[in-house]
Design a protein around this motif. Structure first.
Motif, mmCIF file in Angstrom:
data_model
loop_
_atom_site.group_PDB
_atom_site.id
_atom_site.type_symbol
_atom_site.label_atom_id
_atom_site.label_comp_id
_atom_site.label_asym_id
_atom_site.label_seq_id
_atom_site.Cartn_x
_atom_site.Cartn_y
_atom_site.Cartn_z
ATOM 1 N N VAL A 1 0.862 -1.184 0.000
ATOM 2 C CA VAL A 1 0.000 0.000 0.000
ATOM 3 C C VAL A 1 0.898 1.234 0.000
ATOM 4 O O VAL A 1 1.760 1.377 0.871
ATOM 5 C CB VAL A 1 -0.950 0.006 1.208
ATOM 6 C CG1 VAL A 1 -1.761 1.302 1.242
ATOM 7 C CG2 VAL A 1 -1.894 -1.186 1.153
ATOM 8 N N CYS A 2 0.728 2.098 -0.972
ATOM 9 C CA CYS A 2 1.598 3.256 -1.172
ATOM 10 C C CYS A 2 0.754 4.537 -1.203
ATOM 11 O O CYS A 2 -0.474 4.495 -1.365
ATOM 12 C CB CYS A 2 2.391 3.132 -2.468
ATOM 13 S SG CYS A 2 3.144 1.507 -2.737
ATOM 14 N N ALA A 3 1.438 5.667 -1.058
ATOM 15 C CA ALA A 3 0.759 6.969 -1.073
ATOM 16 C C ALA A 3 1.519 7.936 -1.972
ATOM 17 O O ALA A 3 2.759 7.911 -2.026
ATOM 18 C CB ALA A 3 0.659 7.535 0.341
ATOM 19 N N LEU A 4 0.779 8.806 -2.658
ATOM 20 C CA LEU A 4 1.368 9.816 -3.524
ATOM 21 C C LEU A 4 0.791 11.180 -3.153
ATOM 22 O O LEU A 4 -0.435 11.335 -3.034
ATOM 23 C CB LEU A 4 1.087 9.526 -4.997
ATOM 24 C CG LEU A 4 1.618 8.206 -5.584
ATOM 25 C CD1 LEU A 4 0.512 7.150 -5.548
ATOM 26 C CD2 LEU A 4 2.085 8.411 -7.019
ATOM 27 N N VAL A 5 1.674 12.151 -2.956
ATOM 28 C CA VAL A 5 1.257 13.533 -2.702
ATOM 29 C C VAL A 5 1.313 14.264 -4.034
ATOM 30 O O VAL A 5 2.382 14.397 -4.634
ATOM 31 C CB VAL A 5 2.169 14.208 -1.667
ATOM 32 C CG1 VAL A 5 1.692 15.639 -1.396
ATOM 33 C CG2 VAL A 5 2.197 13.402 -0.371
ATOM 34 N N PRO B 1 10.010 5.554 3.103
ATOM 35 C CA PRO B 1 8.943 5.447 4.118
ATOM 36 C C PRO B 1 8.307 6.770 4.523
ATOM 37 O O PRO B 1 7.318 6.753 5.253
ATOM 38 C CB PRO B 1 9.661 4.809 5.304
ATOM 39 C CG PRO B 1 11.099 5.173 5.134
ATOM 40 C CD PRO B 1 11.338 5.238 3.647
ATOM 41 N N GLN B 2 8.811 7.928 4.074
ATOM 42 C CA GLN B 2 8.165 9.181 4.437
ATOM 43 C C GLN B 2 8.556 10.278 3.446
ATOM 44 O O GLN B 2 9.560 10.191 2.753
ATOM 45 C CB GLN B 2 8.528 9.622 5.854
ATOM 46 C CG GLN B 2 9.964 10.066 6.053
ATOM 47 C CD GLN B 2 10.203 10.594 7.457
ATOM 48 O OE1 GLN B 2 9.788 9.962 8.431
ATOM 49 N NE2 GLN B 2 10.858 11.721 7.576
ATOM 50 N N THR B 3 7.728 11.323 3.387
ATOM 51 C CA THR B 3 8.022 12.484 2.548
ATOM 52 C C THR B 3 9.076 13.349 3.224
ATOM 53 O O THR B 3 9.333 13.209 4.421
ATOM 54 C CB THR B 3 6.743 13.310 2.322
ATOM 55 O OG1 THR B 3 6.198 13.681 3.603
ATOM 56 C CG2 THR B 3 5.705 12.521 1.561
ATOM 57 N N PRO B 4 9.731 14.258 2.495
ATOM 58 C CA PRO B 4 10.782 15.080 3.097
ATOM 59 C C PRO B 4 10.331 15.877 4.311
ATOM 60 O O PRO B 4 11.116 16.082 5.242
ATOM 61 C CB PRO B 4 11.207 16.012 1.945
ATOM 62 C CG PRO B 4 10.855 15.266 0.710
ATOM 63 C CD PRO B 4 9.616 14.498 1.037
ATOM 64 N N ASP B 5 9.097 16.340 4.313
ATOM 65 C CA ASP B 5 8.631 17.146 5.446
ATOM 66 C C ASP B 5 7.999 16.302 6.547
ATOM 67 O O ASP B 5 7.560 16.834 7.569
ATOM 68 C CB ASP B 5 7.624 18.202 4.977
ATOM 69 C CG ASP B 5 6.421 17.606 4.268
ATOM 70 O OD1 ASP B 5 6.299 16.371 4.229
ATOM 71 O OD2 ASP B 5 5.591 18.389 3.750
ATOM 72 N N GLY B 6 7.917 15.005 6.354
ATOM 73 C CA GLY B 6 7.367 14.132 7.382
ATOM 74 C C GLY B 6 5.864 14.163 7.501
ATOM 75 O O GLY B 6 5.299 13.555 8.416
ATOM 76 N N SER B 7 5.172 14.835 6.570
ATOM 77 C CA SER B 7 3.716 14.914 6.671
ATOM 78 C C SER B 7 3.043 13.592 6.335
ATOM 79 O O SER B 7 1.901 13.353 6.745
ATOM 80 C CB SER B 7 3.186 16.024 5.756
ATOM 81 O OG SER B 7 3.562 15.787 4.409
ATOM 82 N N VAL B 8 3.739 12.709 5.576
ATOM 83 C CA VAL B 8 3.205 11.385 5.231
ATOM 84 C C VAL B 8 4.263 10.351 5.583
ATOM 85 O O VAL B 8 5.436 10.489 5.206
ATOM 86 C CB VAL B 8 2.854 11.294 3.725
ATOM 87 C CG1 VAL B 8 2.245 9.931 3.407
ATOM 88 C CG2 VAL B 8 1.902 12.408 3.324
ATOM 89 N N ARG B 9 3.836 9.299 6.302
ATOM 90 C CA ARG B 9 4.775 8.261 6.725
ATOM 91 C C ARG B 9 4.099 6.897 6.660
ATOM 92 O O ARG B 9 2.905 6.780 6.968
ATOM 93 C CB ARG B 9 5.248 8.488 8.166
ATOM 94 C CG ARG B 9 5.916 9.830 8.417
ATOM 95 C CD ARG B 9 6.274 9.993 9.880
ATOM 96 N NE ARG B 9 6.822 11.313 10.165
ATOM 97 C CZ ARG B 9 7.179 11.719 11.371
ATOM 98 N NH1 ARG B 9 7.029 10.910 12.409
ATOM 99 N NH2 ARG B 9 7.674 12.936 11.545
ATOM 100 N N ILE C 1 -0.851 3.994 6.779
ATOM 101 C CA ILE C 1 -0.171 5.222 6.373
ATOM 102 C C ILE C 1 -0.599 6.325 7.331
ATOM 103 O O ILE C 1 -1.791 6.482 7.614
ATOM 104 C CB ILE C 1 -0.540 5.635 4.934
ATOM 105 C CG1 ILE C 1 -0.094 4.571 3.924
ATOM 106 C CG2 ILE C 1 0.084 6.984 4.590
ATOM 107 C CD1 ILE C 1 1.386 4.503 3.689
ATOM 108 N N ARG C 2 0.370 7.081 7.826
ATOM 109 C CA ARG C 2 0.064 8.216 8.699
ATOM 110 C C ARG C 2 0.179 9.499 7.868
ATOM 111 O O ARG C 2 1.148 9.689 7.141
ATOM 112 C CB ARG C 2 1.040 8.267 9.868
ATOM 113 C CG ARG C 2 1.003 9.569 10.645
ATOM 114 C CD ARG C 2 1.973 9.530 11.813
ATOM 115 N NE ARG C 2 2.335 10.869 12.232
ATOM 116 C CZ ARG C 2 2.977 11.158 13.355
ATOM 117 N NH1 ARG C 2 3.350 10.179 14.166
ATOM 118 N NH2 ARG C 2 3.286 12.404 13.672
ATOM 119 N N VAL C 3 -0.809 10.376 7.986
ATOM 120 C CA VAL C 3 -0.801 11.607 7.202
ATOM 121 C C VAL C 3 -1.329 12.765 8.044
ATOM 122 O O VAL C 3 -2.311 12.622 8.781
ATOM 123 C CB VAL C 3 -1.657 11.461 5.914
ATOM 124 C CG1 VAL C 3 -3.079 11.012 6.225
ATOM 125 C CG2 VAL C 3 -1.683 12.767 5.122
#
Length: 685
Positions: free
Chosen positions: A542-546, A564-572, A584-586
């Motif tokens: 399961v993946c996430a795209l911003v 495992p996370q975006t550069p700003d840590g908003s999605v992990r 997924i944590r967002v």
């Protein structure tokens, strides 16, 4: 032979005479019709002329009446009632309880009306009597049940009425207590109370004609016992440019006679002088506590500065008047310009039509920090509002929308800030309103608390109003329930549509906090966990795209097992807890400003199940969780299909009002995650 010839001639002559008479009759008819047409045209022309002349007279009379009103502004204003604080007090008059149809008891059936019908034999008569008795008992029990239900509804309506009436009485008492508090502050000479009191005196006055501005900036100097005001004056357009209107029949048009410039300027100066004197009169007359020794008054208009072109206050009149000297004036008999400039030694612009200004001797900003501004076009910042004032504004909005609404007592409101009643039949009813003046996203717990309050109070609907926004958890919980969520941008739109004012002082999305070492940091409780559960034994990633639109912001904004996370840590990506198989944590508020979509996808893990497809991916859903992993709601997603190895589960989309809504996906890809990512702008090597 001769007789026969005479007969033929007679017949011929008679026929000719008949034709002649017919022709003459037709000619007469044509002449009559022509005459009627000419008469109608004359009447129409006369009627049109008379109408246009009457319309011209009416316009002239309106202009003359407007001039008379301007000339008599001061005299008429002196005849209006003097302001007293008691006029603002509200009586505790509550409309009596009206039960409507519930006031009438259900009519009980009359047994005498239930007689047996038919029956020629004893057995048939007995049967008919039994049927009549059964019919009566059935109707009697139904009437008893209906009466019991009526009494319950009546009691409930009575309780609602008493609760609403008490809320109205409480609001009236709170309002009256505020008036008493202000007047007590005026007696003590407190600047804020003095300013509020005398501003109310000016605003409540009925002396000002429709369209006159009412904008004031005021300050109070306790040491000098002086009130200092900047008061907005009407502009030059208040004096009619036309003097009269006359209809010219030959040209079929109106001719407007212009008012001489000197006459128009003189009348405008007179209006300014009258306005200044009238303000002074209203202030000193309202001073029933003797708090003012003098008033410094400056009259201005909002207009572009002739020298710079920038919008500014241009002062056209100024005066400093003492109580003793002013109260000796007989305002109904003075020449306003002479009174202002000679008797009171004030200043009045000689060419106010050309915005020639005067210099005020003292302005509110010269007094100190106690400057209060009322009126004008500036929108109040909802973020900076006093909480009680904000609740009152929301209640006023509901009243402007046609409902009955009162704010509640803060000490015993039961989680309700405003009680409202929608009188609309069928869809109306009792509404409980909670008000949250937040900057960050409203947590789902507030929505759940509102739902509990709706159930406890037996309300038809609950409304949560905020200055910020709601996250997906709040919307998911509210779906299908009698709840309505109004975000900050929606609130501002509603205020403007119903003639009220308010603005949000900040942008639509709150900025994340910063630290020197680690970059943006999301508040610990301001995130959601998206748990993924499904049936079947197929192993999935399961993946996430911003994204912005259908394009991912960058490869670093694609969260999967190797990132495992975006550069700003908003999605992990976080470990899943049963019954979830992935998580997924967002933090929606911390997503990059340019992001407007957050997309969830699932793909077969080719290392674990190289030959599998998504046909075993069934009964799938996304569980929306709070930070403590408590379930807020579920979002169903599409089942997988045979031959496909990757699937878009759905996307959260950022709406103009600041909220994020979930949109179901369902698009599948036979060539797996690589093909899916190419659709979102990621090249996989």
């Amino acid at each position: 032979m001769s007789r026969r010839s005479a007969g033929l001639v007679g017949v011929w002559a008679e026929t000719q005479r008949q034709q002649q008479r017919q022709m003459e009759a037709e000619a007469r008819q044509r002449r009559e019709e022509a005459r009627q047409v000419r008469a109608y045209q004359r009447l129409a022309a006369q009627g049109h002329r008379e109408f246009r002349q009457a319309e011209a007279r009416r316009r002239t009379e309106e202009i003359e009446a407007q001039v008379v009103s301007l000339q008599g502004l001061l005299v008429a204003g002196c005849q209006t009632p003097v302001f007293r604080a008691s006029s603002l007090m509200r009586p505790e008059e509550i409309a009596p309880f009206d039960p409507g149809p519930l006031a009438w008891p259900v009519r009980m059936p009359d047994q005498s009306q239930y007689q047996a019908q038919g029956g020629w034999t004893a057995s048939r008569r007995a049967q008919a009597q039994a049927e009549a008795r059964a019919h009566f008992e059935r109707d009697w029990h139904a009437a008893q049940a209906a009466e019991a239900q009526r009494q319950q509804q009546l009691a409930a309506a009575q309780r609602d009425y008493e609760r609403d009436a008490e809320a109205q009485r409480s609001e009236i008492r709170r309002h009256n207590a505020g008036i008493v508090e202000v007047t007590a502050g005026v007696r003590r000479g407190e600047p804020d109370s003095v300013i509020e009191y005398f501003s109310a005196a000016l605003y409540s006055s009925t002396a000002w004609p429709e369209g006159f501005p009412r904008q004031v900036a005021a300050a109070f100097d306790p040491a000098a016992r002086q009130l200092v005001l900047d008061w907005e004056m009407p502009t030059y357009d208040v004096v009619p440019e036309a003097k009269s209107v006359r209809y010219v029949p030959s040209q079929d048009q109106d001719k407007v006679t212009a008012r001489p410039v000197t006459q128009r300027r003189a009348l405008y100066r007179e209006v300014l002088a009258q306005s200044m004197l009238l303000v002074l009169r209203q202030l000193f007359a309202a001073d029933e506590y003797g708090i003012l020794d003098s008033v410094a008054l400056n009259g201005f208009v909002d207009a572009p500065d002739p020298a710079t072109g920038r919008p500014s206050h241009i002062f056209l009149a100024t005066v400093m008047a003492g109580r003793s000297g002013f109260t000796e004036l007989h305002l109904e008999q003075v020449d306003p310009v002479s009174c202002l400039t000679d008797a009171l030694r004030g200043q009045l612009a000689t060419r106010p039509d050309q915005l020639s200004s005067v210099r005020p001797s003292r302005q509110p900003r010269d007094v100190g920090n106690h400057v209060v501004t009322h009126g004008g076009n500036e929108e109040p910042d909802l973020y900076d509002m006093d909480p009680i004032a904000f609740e009152s504004l929301v209640a006023e909005l509901f009243r402007a929308m046609g409902m009955q609404a009162v704010t509640t007592e803060r000490s015993n409101d039961g989680g309700v800030d405003v009680d409202a009643m929608d009188p609309t039949p069928i869809r109306g009813g009792k509404i409980v309103v909670q008000v949250k003046r937040y900057r960050a996203t409203v947590p789902p717990t507030a929505v759940r608390d509102l739902y509990g309050t709706v159930q406890d109070r037996g309300a038809n609907k609950g409304v949560l109003v905020t200055t910020s926004a709601f996250g997906p958890g709040s919307h998911t919980f509210a779906r299908g329930k009698p709840l309505e969520l109004i975000s900050g941008s929606e609130l501002v739109d509603l205020l403007h549509r119903h003639g009220l004012r308010g603005r949000l002082g900040e942008g639509r999305r709150a900025a994340p906090t910063q630290t020197a070492s680690s970059g943006p940091v999301t508040p610990p409780d301001d995130y959601n966990v998206l748990g993924m559960m499904w049936s079947g034994n197929v192993a999935l990633d399961v993946c996430a795209l911003v994204c912005r639109g259908s394009r991912v912001l960058s490869e670093e904004h694609f969260v999967f097992f190797n990132n495992p996370q975006t550069p700003d840590g908003s999605v992990r990506a976080v470990p899943a807890q049963a019954p979830d198989k992935a998580a997924i944590r967002v933090s929606f508020d911390a997503l990059p400003q340019e992001a407007d979509r957050f997309v969830l996808v699932a793909a077969v893990d080719p290392e674990v199940n190289p030959d599998a497809d998504l046909s075993g991916f069934t009964e799938a859903c996304i569980r929306l969780l709070d930070p403590a992993r408590a379930e807020l709601g579920r979002l169903d997603v599409s089942d997988g299909r045979c031959g496909e190895t990757a699937l878009v589960l759905g996307s959260f989309r950022h709406r103009p009002n600041g909220d994020w809504d979930f949109v179901l996906g369902g698009k599948g890809y036979p060539r797996g995650l690589e093909q899916l990512l190419q659709d979102y702008g990621i090249e996989v090597e």
